[in-house]
Scaffold this motif. Structure first.
Motif, short mmCIF file in Angstrom:
data_model
loop_
_atom_site.label_atom_id
_atom_site.label_comp_id
_atom_site.label_asym_id
_atom_site.label_seq_id
_atom_site.Cartn_x
_atom_site.Cartn_y
_atom_site.Cartn_z
N ILE A 104 6.25 -0.82 -13.51
CA ILE A 104 7.04 0.26 -12.91
C ILE A 104 8.24 0.58 -13.79
CG2 ILE A 104 8.50 0.87 -10.93
CD1 ILE A 104 6.47 -0.78 -9.20
N ALA A 105 8.87 -0.44 -14.35
CA ALA A 105 10.02 -0.22 -15.24
C ALA A 105 9.58 0.57 -16.48
CB ALA A 105 10.63 -1.56 -15.64
N SER A 160 11.38 0.96 -7.05
CA SER A 160 11.80 -0.04 -8.04
C SER A 160 12.57 -1.18 -7.38
CB SER A 160 12.66 0.65 -9.11
OG SER A 160 13.06 -0.27 -10.08
N ALA A 161 13.47 -0.85 -6.47
CA ALA A 161 14.24 -1.87 -5.76
C ALA A 161 13.31 -2.74 -4.90
CB ALA A 161 15.32 -1.22 -4.89
N PHE A 218 0.84 -1.20 0.00
CA PHE A 218 0.00 0.00 0.00
C PHE A 218 0.88 1.25 0.00
CE2 PHE A 218 -3.84 -2.34 0.46
CZ PHE A 218 -4.87 -1.43 0.17
N ASP A 219 1.98 1.21 0.76
CA ASP A 219 2.93 2.33 0.72
C ASP A 219 3.45 2.52 -0.70
OD1 ASP A 219 2.63 2.41 3.49
OD2 ASP A 219 4.71 1.81 3.93
N LEU A 220 3.77 1.41 -1.37
CA LEU A 220 4.27 1.48 -2.74
C LEU A 220 3.23 2.09 -3.67
CD1 LEU A 220 6.37 0.87 -4.93
CD2 LEU A 220 5.47 -1.47 -5.01
N GLY A 221 1.98 1.67 -3.53
CA GLY A 221 0.92 2.24 -4.35
C GLY A 221 0.79 3.74 -4.12
N VAL A 235 3.72 13.17 2.17
CA VAL A 235 4.13 12.35 1.03
C VAL A 235 4.69 11.02 1.53
CG1 VAL A 235 5.65 12.18 -0.98
CG2 VAL A 235 4.65 14.39 -0.36
N LEU A 236 4.04 9.96 1.13
CA LEU A 236 4.47 8.61 1.52
C LEU A 236 5.38 8.05 0.43
CD1 LEU A 236 4.17 6.47 3.69
CD2 LEU A 236 2.16 5.63 2.50
N ARG A 237 6.56 7.65 0.79
CA ARG A 237 7.53 7.07 -0.15
C ARG A 237 8.07 5.77 0.44
NH1 ARG A 237 6.64 9.49 -4.92
NH2 ARG A 237 7.00 11.72 -4.88
N ILE A 238 8.40 4.84 -0.45
CA ILE A 238 9.16 3.66 -0.04
C ILE A 238 10.56 4.16 0.33
CG2 ILE A 238 10.26 1.54 -0.91
CD1 ILE A 238 7.33 1.08 -0.37
N VAL A 239 11.12 3.61 1.40
CA VAL A 239 12.45 4.03 1.85
C VAL A 239 13.40 2.82 1.79
CG1 VAL A 239 11.55 5.90 3.30
CG2 VAL A 239 11.87 3.61 4.28
#
Length: 191
Positions: free
Chosen positions: A144-145, A158-159, A68-71, A90-94
């Motif tokens: 995503i790519a 992406s990672a 959900f974070d990724l979305g 702003v929610l980002r993957i870390v």
């Protein structure tokens, strides 16, 4: 905080959908394709979770939350040069989310015999569901790519999706009796 009073808003009836920043995109836009593929992959994780217990189940539930974070990350457009830092708004993957998956892969893989062949998706029902989740995750990764070729995307996002598919492969082997239940590919077996 998310608050949903009504499920339908009618705002998407024109074929567009809203992003986190308030802008709208066609539902078929590459960004929305990526968000949708992540959602689909997350649903397959839910199917796999039904066959798991203990730490493996806890891990999948954690990963579903991270999906959900990724979305949310993907639904938040970035500008060229963005540092993709999360904030209150702003929610980002870390990177720590990616590192956690790597740690889990290493822990699971430590107890598995090295592969001497490719394996067929299957074995136990739990492993088969995890393989399905892995392939859905790979589709999300491809989406995503494709988006990356057109717009800035958080490198950690992406990672994360790449590492998640690796994790699901290793977990499928672990739940397949530590790899003993893996079905090995026999190249050219039916010629």
């Amino acid at each position: 905080m998310v608050k949903l009073n009504r499920i339908y808003t009618r705002t998407g009836d024109d074929g567009t959908t809203g992003l986190v920043d308030g802008s709208r995109l066609p539902k078929h836009a590459p960004r929305m394709e990526a968000v949708g593929a992540v959602d689909e992959a997350n649903a397959t994780l839910g199917m796999a979770a039904q066959m798991l217990e203990g730490q493996n189940l806890a891990d999948i539930v954690r990963l579903q939350n991270d999906m959900f974070d990724l979305g949310a990350d993907l639904a938040t457009p970035a500008q060229e040069g963005d540092d993709f830092a999360p904030s209150e708004m702003v929610l980002r993957i870390v990177p720590a989310q990616v590192e956690w998956i790597e740690t889990r892969i290493d822990a699971l893989n430590a107890d598995l015999q090295p592969l001497t062949s490719f394996i067929l998706p299957g074995g136990s029902e739990a492993a088969a569901r995890l393989h399905l989740a892995r392939t859905a995750t790979r589709r999300a990764e491809r989406s995503i790519a494709a988006l990356i070729t057109q717009e800035p995307v958080n490198p950690a996002a992406s990672a994360f999706i790449n590492r998640l598919s690796d994790y699901l492969f290793v977990l499928s082997r672990a739940v397949n009796d530590g790899g003993a239940g893996d079905v090995l590919w026999t190249p050219g077996a039916n010629r």
